[in-house]
Design a protein around this motif. Structure first.
Motif, short mmCIF file in Angstrom:
data_model
loop_
_atom_site.label_atom_id
_atom_site.label_comp_id
_atom_site.label_asym_id
_atom_site.label_seq_id
_atom_site.Cartn_x
_atom_site.Cartn_y
_atom_site.Cartn_z
N TRP A 60 0.84 -1.20 0.00
CA TRP A 60 0.00 0.00 0.00
C TRP A 60 0.87 1.26 0.00
O TRP A 60 1.24 1.78 1.08
N PRO A 61 1.24 1.76 -1.15
CA PRO A 61 2.15 2.91 -1.22
C PRO A 61 1.71 4.11 -0.39
O PRO A 61 2.55 4.87 0.09
N TRP A 62 0.42 4.29 -0.23
CA TRP A 62 -0.06 5.44 0.56
C TRP A 62 0.49 5.39 1.99
O TRP A 62 0.74 6.42 2.62
N LEU A 63 0.69 4.16 2.50
CA LEU A 63 1.22 4.01 3.87
C LEU A 63 2.70 4.35 3.93
O LEU A 63 3.23 4.60 5.01
N TRP A 64 3.36 4.33 2.79
CA TRP A 64 4.79 4.63 2.80
C TRP A 64 5.03 6.07 3.28
O TRP A 64 6.06 6.37 3.84
N LEU A 65 4.06 6.92 3.03
CA LEU A 65 4.25 8.34 3.32
C LEU A 65 4.10 8.64 4.81
O LEU A 65 4.77 9.53 5.33
N ASP A 66 3.19 7.91 5.48
CA ASP A 66 2.93 8.16 6.91
C ASP A 66 2.24 6.91 7.46
O ASP A 66 1.01 6.90 7.63
N PRO A 67 3.01 5.86 7.71
CA PRO A 67 2.39 4.57 8.06
C PRO A 67 1.39 4.67 9.22
O PRO A 67 0.25 4.22 9.08
N ILE A 68 1.80 5.23 10.32
CA ILE A 68 0.92 5.27 11.50
C ILE A 68 -0.30 6.16 11.23
O ILE A 68 -1.45 5.77 11.46
N GLY A 69 -0.04 7.35 10.73
CA GLY A 69 -1.11 8.31 10.50
C GLY A 69 -2.14 7.79 9.50
O GLY A 69 -3.35 7.91 9.72
N HIS A 70 -1.66 7.20 8.42
CA HIS A 70 -2.58 6.74 7.39
C HIS A 70 -3.33 5.48 7.81
O HIS A 70 -4.49 5.30 7.44
N ILE A 71 -2.68 4.62 8.59
CA ILE A 71 -3.41 3.45 9.10
C ILE A 71 -4.51 3.92 10.05
O ILE A 71 -5.63 3.42 10.02
N ARG A 72 -4.18 4.93 10.86
CA ARG A 72 -5.19 5.47 11.77
C ARG A 72 -6.37 6.05 10.98
O ARG A 72 -7.53 5.79 11.31
N GLN A 73 -6.06 6.81 9.92
CA GLN A 73 -7.14 7.39 9.10
C GLN A 73 -8.00 6.29 8.47
O GLN A 73 -9.22 6.39 8.40
N TRP A 74 -7.34 5.25 7.99
CA TRP A 74 -8.05 4.13 7.36
C TRP A 74 -9.02 3.48 8.35
O TRP A 74 -10.20 3.29 8.05
N LEU A 75 -8.53 3.17 9.53
CA LEU A 75 -9.37 2.47 10.50
C LEU A 75 -10.43 3.39 11.09
O LEU A 75 -11.55 2.95 11.38
N THR A 76 -10.10 4.66 11.25
CA THR A 76 -11.09 5.61 11.78
C THR A 76 -12.29 5.71 10.84
O THR A 76 -13.43 5.81 11.28
N PHE A 77 -12.01 5.64 9.54
CA PHE A 77 -13.12 5.68 8.58
C PHE A 77 -14.12 4.57 8.89
O PHE A 77 -15.34 4.79 8.86
N HIS A 78 -13.63 3.40 9.23
CA HIS A 78 -14.52 2.27 9.45
C HIS A 78 -15.16 2.27 10.84
O HIS A 78 -16.29 1.83 11.00
N THR A 79 -14.42 2.78 11.83
CA THR A 79 -15.04 2.84 13.17
C THR A 79 -16.10 3.94 13.22
O THR A 79 -17.02 3.87 14.02
N ASP A 80 -15.96 4.94 12.35
CA ASP A 80 -16.94 6.04 12.32
C ASP A 80 -17.90 5.92 11.13
O ASP A 80 -18.57 6.88 10.77
N HIS A 81 -17.95 4.76 10.51
CA HIS A 81 -18.71 4.61 9.27
C HIS A 81 -20.20 4.89 9.48
O HIS A 81 -20.78 4.46 10.48
N VAL A 82 -20.77 5.60 8.53
CA VAL A 82 -22.21 5.87 8.57
C VAL A 82 -22.96 4.53 8.49
O VAL A 82 -22.49 3.58 7.85
#
Lengths: 282, 555
Positions: free
Chosen positions: B247-269
């Motif tokens: 997942w190249p997007w994680l290369w830029l900010d692994p912790i931050g982007h994983i957090r954003q990814w999972l937050t999307f699902h924990t806050d999913h409508v």
């Protein structure tokens, strides 16, 4: 690894072996039943030919103003496919069925429409799985319908009100939709409304998405001649709620007051769409 | 029956091939799902980026990575879902469509089909090693003959692939518990599962508990630390590493982007979903949604056999196969981890069984074990009266197994291509599901079934177009036009009221919360009468309306 047919247990009494063979017998019975039941279920709903025959029978006896309903609710699109031309919008989006003296019910799978609850059919026929029943009863006599007089209504309190065909409780209803400002009731007044012995109405919250996003009820109060005579709190899962108040025949000012609580003094909140309809009945 | 390793492989891979072909054939009749369009389009771009990288057309550039895989918005470039399977969709599109001329949508769907075949093979391989050939064959066939799973495997989405990757992780973990020196396989496969769908984060709950039990059994408290510790390291280190590599997007900010990814699902409508006659779009949900839905969406015979199999596992736990690695316990925990969150009442229930499909291989394996155990028990009873020749023994076991598999096959064939509207015989089929108020469908793929009807109402070439109000089929409309399933004179009219007002034809995909589309159309068209109603086993799934020349005024 065990092999097909391999008996891995020591010899056991025949009775015990008999009991142990029950699961296999059950699996065989269940599988055979499932094969048959699956095919039966897939063909159990009447086809278009049956619906067409039932529709022809309705058309033969239909009189303008007759109500046509379908049951169960999920078969409604099929019913409208065959008889939709006899169902005006106002009828499909009715307040209730009380003003209809003749009701045609087309049903499948033994279902009944809520609109015929408690009625005894005057006639019934079967058309290959479509049951056609006709009900007759004295209709409610409507002295005034507030929706027909909406153009003359006075709206106060800062909210909005409009005549809509809205989704309330997933059903269509032609209603006056009021969007009150949170914490500030909106008043819709019908001056000198002719009334009979009863004012019957319904209220509910429109729009599934605002019901999801704002999960508090809306309130509708009915004020006759300056006095609150009914108050209904419509919750998001309540659907289309009935209310009725006795009235003295004549003319009177009737006001419907719609309100919703303000959740926060600073944060904006989604609109609460409070829909109501009411008829003055003799 | 003892099979050589070579024969096992031939049979396992043959099952995989048959499954893959079955999915590829099945998908031809299945419409395009709403979200599938997003996955296909993004997958094509991900594949282009990777191919550009390995062919040295470009390097690793943060801006380009963000433009392809990420972005500031929560759903930019579909960054809310990891890219592994989407990238496979894109590569498949390049190879099968651009290279081999396979139709575009089918080309995108090939990886799902192949992965579904792989799932059947893995189930076969695990079961044949543990319980035997008959059990393995039946289990594999029952996985192949799951009506809803076959449907999901026919889409270019993640739900069937994560079932495969989840089970592949379970299988690899079980294999790696054999004491090998470098159990890298389990870490790699777990990483790919994480790179497939976020639900893979539930897997460690099952694996950790299983690991604790088998290692404690093996060496007490000391065993918890030292027993097969390399497996734990492989999962903990290689898994996340593979996720990041994929997942190249994680290369830029692994912790931050994983957090954003999972937050999307924990806050999913919470999307709207009908269950037992009520529309649900906010917690608390009934605790039994997953159980009742599974009860109604897996063939009854498969479920019944699974009950027998589970009972056998529990009854014979003291002398169970491969006790050191406790495979039945592992499979049970795998299913529990997959389905467990849906018992909480707060986990979103939309999508229903597709979100807990990783529980299905366990059910099918239990069913395979149950069928054979039951047939053998019956055989012993018969033989207590009179010994049977081997061919009659085989016929007895084969007969029971054939009936169970045949029942699943009948359900599966009946369900397609509108399997989301299908319910099993216990529910009474699609009509029974409708009577019970179970969800009719989602994602709008059934709109495909009314395209021929719409095409009949298309204006001739050169005449003004007749826009169609398509609501949830809107994202797929471009593909339907591109595929030639619709003439270009039937464009999408657009969204909501404005779309209805502009349209000359309209369709409504029947879900309870979509009734509002009917009412908008009635109001605009001045009629409640559709011109066509598509049905699945008699249950309405899509209505088509046509604007008349002189609509009545409403409301």
């Amino acid at each position: 690894m065990s092999a097909i047919g391999e008996a891995t247990s020591p010899p056991a009494p025949r009775r015990k072996l008999g009991l142990a063979s029950i699961p296999a017998a059950l699996l065989v019975v269940i599988a055979v039943w499932e094969i048959a039941a699956t095919r039966c279920a897939a063909t159990s709903v009447p086809d278009d030919a049956a619906w067409e025959r039932a529709a022809r029978a309705v058309r033969a006896g239909y009189r303008p103003g007759d109500l046509i309903v379908f049951a169960p609710e999920w078969v409604d699109p099929v019913g409208r496919l065959h008889l939709g031309d006899l169902i005006p919008l106002e009828m499909a989006a009715r307040m209730d069925a009380a003003r209809y003296g003749r009701i045609w019910e087309l049903s499948i799978r033994g279902a009944r429409s809520p609109d015929t609850r408690g009625l005894t059919p005057a006639a019934s026929e079967h058309h290959d799985g479509v049951e056609l029943r006709r009900y007759e009863r004295p209709p409610a006599v409507v002295v005034a319908d507030v929706r027909d007089r909406f153009g003359a209504a006075r709206i106060e309190g800062g909210g909005r009100a409009s005549l809509e065909l809205a989704e309330v409780g997933f059903a269509p209803h032609r209603c006056i939709q009021v969007v009150p400002r949170p914490g500030a009731p909106t008043r819709v007044t019908f001056a000198q409304l002719p009334v009979g012995s009863e004012l019957v109405g319904y209220v509910g919250i429109a729009d599934v998405f605002t019901r999801r996003d704002l999960r508090i009820p809306g309130t509708l109060e009915v004020e006759i001649a300056g006095k609150i005579v009914a108050s209904v709190s419509a919750g998001i899962d309540d659907g289309w709620l009935r209310f009725a108040v006795p009235t003295t025949p004549g003319t009177v000012d009737v006001t419907f007051i719609a309100s919703v609580a303000r959740l926060s003094p600073t944060k904006p909140q989604p609109d609460r769409l409070i829909c109501f309809a009411a008829e003055a009945r003799r | 029956m003892t099979l050589s390793v070579a024969r096992r492989r031939i049979i396992g891979w043959s099952l995989a091939l048959v499954t893959t072909i079955a999915v590829l054939v099945n998908q031809r009749e299945i419409g395009i799902a709403r979200d599938e369009v997003v996955y296909m389009q993004n997958g094509a771009r991900y594949a282009d980026w990777w191919i550009g990288l390995v062919t040295l057309q470009h390097g690793i550039d943060a801006t380009q990575i963000t433009r392809t895989f990420g972005g500031p918005g929560a759903t930019d470039n579909n960054r809310e879902h990891p890219p592994f399977v989407k990238t496979l969709f894109g590569i498949s599109h390049r190879v099968a469509h651009r290279g081999l001329g396979v139709d575009e949508v089918s080309a995108y769907r090939v990886p799902s089909a192949v992965l579904h075949g792989l799932l059947v093979a893995l189930v076969f391989f695990m079961v044949v090693e543990l319980w035997g050939f008959a059990e393995a064959l039946i289990s594999g066939l029952l996985v192949m003959l799951l009506p809803r799973a076959l449907f999901h495997a026919s889409l270019a989405c993640f739900d069937a692939p994560i079932m495969t990757m989840w089970f592949a992780t379970v299988y690899a973990y079980w294999r790696c518990l054999d004491g090998r020196r470098w159990p890298w396989q389990v870490g790699v496969v777990f990483g790919l599962a994480l790179a497939t769908k976020h639900t893979a984060f539930l897997l460690p709950f099952a694996l950790a508990l299983h690991y604790a039990i088998v290692s404690y059994r093996a060496g007490g408290w000391r065993g918890l630390v030292l027993h097969r510790w390399r497996v734990a390291i492989s999962l903990a280190v290689l898994g996340p590493l593979i996720l990041i590599v994929a997942w190249p997007w994680l290369w830029l900010d692994p912790i931050g982007h994983i957090r954003q990814w999972l937050t999307f699902h924990t806050d999913h409508v919470h999307y709207n979903f009908e269950y037992l006659g009520r529309n649900w779009n906010a917690p608390r949900f009934p605790w039994h949604v997953a159980l009742i839905t599974t009860l109604f969406t897996v063939p009854v015979s498969t479920l019944s056999a699974a009950v027998v199999g589970a009972w056998v596992w529990i009854k014979q736990r003291a002398q169970s196969v491969d006790r050191a690695r406790a495979p039945a316990l592992l499979l049970g925990l795998s299913a529990a981890a997959s389905i467990g969150p849906f018992l909480l009442g707060t986990t979103p229930i939309f999508g229903a069984e597709k979100h807990w499909m990783p529980a299905l291989p366990t059910i099918c394996i239990a069913a395979g074990v149950g069928v054979v155990w039951a047939a053998r028990a019956a055989l012993r009873f018969v033989e207590s009266w009179r010994p049977l020749a081997p061919r009659w023994q085989l016929a007895t076991i084969g007969g029971v197994a054939t009936l169970v598999v045949l029942a699943a096959a009948v359900e599966t064939v009946t369900a397609q291509p509108y399997a989301l509207s299908w319910y099993n015989a216990l529910a009474g089929g699609a009509p029974g599901g409708a009577d019970l108020g179970m969800n009719r469908q989602f994602w709008g793929s059934s709109a495909r079934g009314v395209l021929p009807v719409l095409a009949e109402h298309a204006p001739p070439a050169g005449a003004p177009p007749r826009p169609v109000y398509t609501h949830d089929a809107s994202p797929a409309w471009g593909y339907y036009l591109k595929q030639g399933r619709l003439p270009r004179t039937l464009p999408d009219a657009g969204w909501e009221q404005a779309g209805v007002a502009k349209s000359q034809l309209a369709l409504v995909i029947h879900e309870r919360h979509f009734n509002r589309h009917d009412f908008m159309i009635w109001k605009s068209y001045g009629t409640v009468k559709p011109i066509f109603v598509l049905r699945a086993a008699g249950v309405p799934i899509v209505s088509v309306y046509q604007r008349s020349a002189s609509p009545r005024v409403s409301p």
